[in-house]
Design an enzyme around this catalytic site. Structure first.
Site, PDB file in Angstrom:
ATOM      1  N   LYS A   1       0.827  -1.216   0.000  1.00 43.49           N
ATOM      2  CA  LYS A   1       0.000   0.000   0.000  1.00 43.49           C
ATOM      3  C   LYS A   1       0.858   1.261   0.000  1.00 43.49           C
ATOM      4  CE  LYS A   1      -2.299  -0.797   3.857  1.00 43.49           C
ATOM      5  NZ  LYS A   1      -1.713  -2.066   4.357  1.00 43.49           N
TER       6      LYS A   1
ATOM      7  N   ARG B   1     -10.190   0.982   8.590  1.00 40.02           N
ATOM      8  CA  ARG B   1      -9.749  -0.382   8.822  1.00 40.02           C
ATOM      9  C   ARG B   1     -10.841  -1.222   9.474  1.00 40.02           C
ATOM     10  NH1 ARG B   1      -4.142   0.170   9.107  1.00 40.02           N
ATOM     11  NH2 ARG B   1      -2.949  -1.721   9.413  1.00 40.02           N
TER      12      ARG B   1
ATOM     13  N   ARG C   1      10.815  -6.664   6.658  1.00 40.10           N
ATOM     14  CA  ARG C   1      10.948  -5.255   7.043  1.00 40.10           C
ATOM     15  C   ARG C   1      11.419  -5.175   8.495  1.00 40.10           C
ATOM     16  NH1 ARG C   1       5.183  -2.823   5.109  1.00 40.10           N
ATOM     17  NH2 ARG C   1       4.573  -3.756   7.098  1.00 40.10           N
TER      18      ARG C   1
ATOM     19  N   ARG D   1      -1.852  -9.005  12.774  1.00 38.53           N
ATOM     20  CA  ARG D   1      -2.302  -7.966  11.830  1.00 38.53           C
ATOM     21  C   ARG D   1      -2.992  -8.603  10.626  1.00 38.53           C
ATOM     22  NH1 ARG D   1       3.127  -5.291  11.011  1.00 38.53           N
ATOM     23  NH2 ARG D   1       2.131  -3.864   9.552  1.00 38.53           N
TER      24      ARG D   1
ATOM     25  N   ARG E   1      10.122  -2.698  10.987  1.00 43.74           N
ATOM     26  CA  ARG E   1       9.386  -1.750  11.805  1.00 43.74           C
ATOM     27  C   ARG E   1       9.099  -2.343  13.171  1.00 43.74           C
ATOM     28  NH1 ARG E   1       4.305   0.805   8.758  1.00 43.74           N
ATOM     29  NH2 ARG E   1       3.281  -0.427  10.380  1.00 43.74           N
TER      30      ARG E   1
END
Ligand code: AMP
Length: 184
Positions: free
Chosen positions: A13, A88, A127, A140, A129
């Site tokens: 996204k 969301r 990633r 998630r 994060r």
């Protein structure tokens, strides 16, 4: 143009949103990035949101609705915007409609980047994060299916949902988005 981009964690996204916003000269409004920045600077919002974000849980709707309301009142939003990571939940989607009604604005398109779960997992693991730990990623993805996928049903009957297969190259995806939105 006023857009929302939907997809699971690691769907791409952010990458697509940044390119599209650059092209359309509209602000990229990523609630995830706003929260992570607020956590890093220990702003009040960050203190309220930190434990949720770190565990991959959703920050309560009331906090998010107010955050977006404040953001869409800023002057850079006059020519449009792209919301990344918002709405969301079905509740957020309805509240966004109420807010837009108040602001005399309308949503043009929802863009859904459809990516299979194993690819979401693999990309997020790559990633670094603070919420990219395996347990949080799994949560998630779960919450994406439980809470966010139902929003697709909310947007699609209005004929304003563009679904793109997100397991293609970023260039190919951007191309399909531009074609779908009839931007040349
Ligand atoms: P994202 O970068 O969009 O994946 O968001 C990172 C994290 O921020 C999510 O896992 C949630 O904890 C939180 N978050 C971002 N946007 C929202 C939202 N609209 N509602 C609730 N929580 C959110």
């Amino acid at each position: 143009m006023r857009l929302v981009i939907l997809g699971g964690p690691g769907a791409g996204k952010g990458t697509q949103a940044e390119q599209l916003c650059h092209r359309l000269r509209i602000p990229w409004i990523s609630t995830g990035e706003m929260l992570i920045a607020a956590i890093a600077t220990q702003a009040d919002l960050g203190k309220q949101a930190a434990s949720y974000v770190e565990q991959g849980e959703l920050v309560p709707d009331e906090i998010m609705i107010e955050l977006i309301r404040q953001r869409l009142l800023l002057p850079d939003t006059r020519q449009g915007w792209l919301l990344d990571g918002y709405p969301r939940t079905a509740f957020q989607a309805e509240e966004l409609d109420f807010l837009l009604e108040d602001l005399h604005q309308g949503l043009d398109w929802g863009i859904y980047l459809n990516v299979p779960d194993p690819i979401l997992m693999e990309r997020s693991l790559g990633r670094s994060r603070l919420d990219d730990k395996p347990g949080a990623i799994q949560r998630r993805i779960e919450l994406f299916h439980q809470r966010t996928v139902p929003i697709l049903e909310y947007y699609s009957p209005r004929g304003r949902l563009l679904e793109i297969q997100g397991d293609q190259s970023p260039q190919q995806i951007q191309q399909e988005i531009l074609q779908g939105l009839k931007i040349d």
